[in-house]
Write a protein that holds these residues in place. Structure first.
Motif, PDB file in Angstrom:
ATOM      1  N   GLU A  80       0.348  -0.934  -0.004  1.00  0.00           N
ATOM      2  CA  GLU A  80      -0.538  -0.252  -0.085  1.00  0.00           C
ATOM      3  C   GLU A  80       0.001   1.548   0.041  1.00  0.00           C
ATOM      4  O   GLU A  80       1.625   1.409   0.415  1.00  0.00           O
ATOM      5  CB  GLU A  80      -1.048   0.568   1.787  1.00  0.00           C
ATOM      6  N   GLY A  81       0.568   2.382  -1.044  1.00  0.00           N
ATOM      7  CA  GLY A  81       1.306   3.273  -0.551  1.00  0.00           C
ATOM      8  C   GLY A  81       2.308   3.891  -2.019  1.00  0.00           C
ATOM      9  O   GLY A  81       3.024   4.692  -2.204  1.00  0.00           O
ATOM     10  N   ASP A  82       2.697   2.321  -2.454  1.00  0.00           N
ATOM     11  CA  ASP A  82       4.151   2.071  -3.742  1.00  0.00           C
ATOM     12  C   ASP A  82       4.022   3.161  -4.299  1.00  0.00           C
ATOM     13  O   ASP A  82       4.796   3.838  -4.850  1.00  0.00           O
ATOM     14  CB  ASP A  82       4.142   0.306  -4.372  1.00  0.00           C
ATOM     15  N   ARG A  83       3.038   2.807  -5.153  1.00  0.00           N
ATOM     16  CA  ARG A  83       2.645   3.254  -6.521  1.00  0.00           C
ATOM     17  C   ARG A  83       2.369   4.963  -6.469  1.00  0.00           C
ATOM     18  O   ARG A  83       2.782   5.754  -7.672  1.00  0.00           O
ATOM     19  CB  ARG A  83       0.634   2.899  -6.750  1.00  0.00           C
ATOM     20  N   HIS A  84       2.053   5.262  -5.597  1.00  0.00           N
ATOM     21  CA  HIS A  84       1.748   7.181  -5.542  1.00  0.00           C
ATOM     22  C   HIS A  84       3.240   7.739  -4.345  1.00  0.00           C
ATOM     23  O   HIS A  84       3.505   8.262  -4.952  1.00  0.00           O
ATOM     24  CB  HIS A  84       1.291   7.149  -3.699  1.00  0.00           C
ATOM     25  N   ILE A 140       5.306   7.007  -8.450  1.00  0.00           N
ATOM     26  CA  ILE A 140       4.988   8.497  -9.781  1.00  0.00           C
ATOM     27  C   ILE A 140       5.022   9.515  -8.413  1.00  0.00           C
ATOM     28  O   ILE A 140       5.665  10.334  -9.750  1.00  0.00           O
ATOM     29  CB  ILE A 140       2.803   8.089  -9.550  1.00  0.00           C
ATOM     30  N   SER A 141       4.976   9.756  -7.814  1.00  0.00           N
ATOM     31  CA  SER A 141       5.341  11.392  -6.701  1.00  0.00           C
ATOM     32  C   SER A 141       7.154  11.404  -7.076  1.00  0.00           C
ATOM     33  O   SER A 141       7.798  11.957  -6.927  1.00  0.00           O
ATOM     34  CB  SER A 141       5.076  11.402  -5.490  1.00  0.00           C
ATOM     35  N   GLY A 142       7.727  10.070  -7.434  1.00  0.00           N
ATOM     36  CA  GLY A 142       9.390  10.368  -7.163  1.00  0.00           C
ATOM     37  C   GLY A 142       9.474  10.298  -8.979  1.00  0.00           C
ATOM     38  O   GLY A 142      10.525  10.516  -9.242  1.00  0.00           O
ATOM     39  N   GLY A 143       8.778  10.544  -9.488  1.00  0.00           N
ATOM     40  CA  GLY A 143       8.857  10.929 -11.279  1.00  0.00           C
ATOM     41  C   GLY A 143       8.820   9.774 -11.889  1.00  0.00           C
ATOM     42  O   GLY A 143       8.532   9.831 -13.529  1.00  0.00           O
TER      43      GLY A 143
END
Length: 51
Positions: free
Chosen positions: A2-6, A9-12
């Motif tokens: 949980e939270g990996d995708r966000h 994606i926020s990392g680029g």
């Protein structure tokens, strides 16, 4: 996780798909990138070092 995708994606990263790979989801992401729906510039030309 949980939270990996966000986080990724926020990392680029442009998108994220987790294992085990869902073929339908993978094909959908590839089609979206090729259609330009993710804002990424896709080049289907091989990269060649000419110098």
């Amino acid at each position: 996780m949980e939270g990996d995708r966000h986080q990724l994606i926020s990392g680029g990263m442009n998108d994220y798909i987790s294992k085990p790979i869902d073929r339908v989801q993978l094909i959908g992401l590839i089609e979206a990138f090729l259609a330009g729906k993710h804002g990424a510039e896709i080049s289907l030309q091989p990269m060649v070092d000419v110098g």
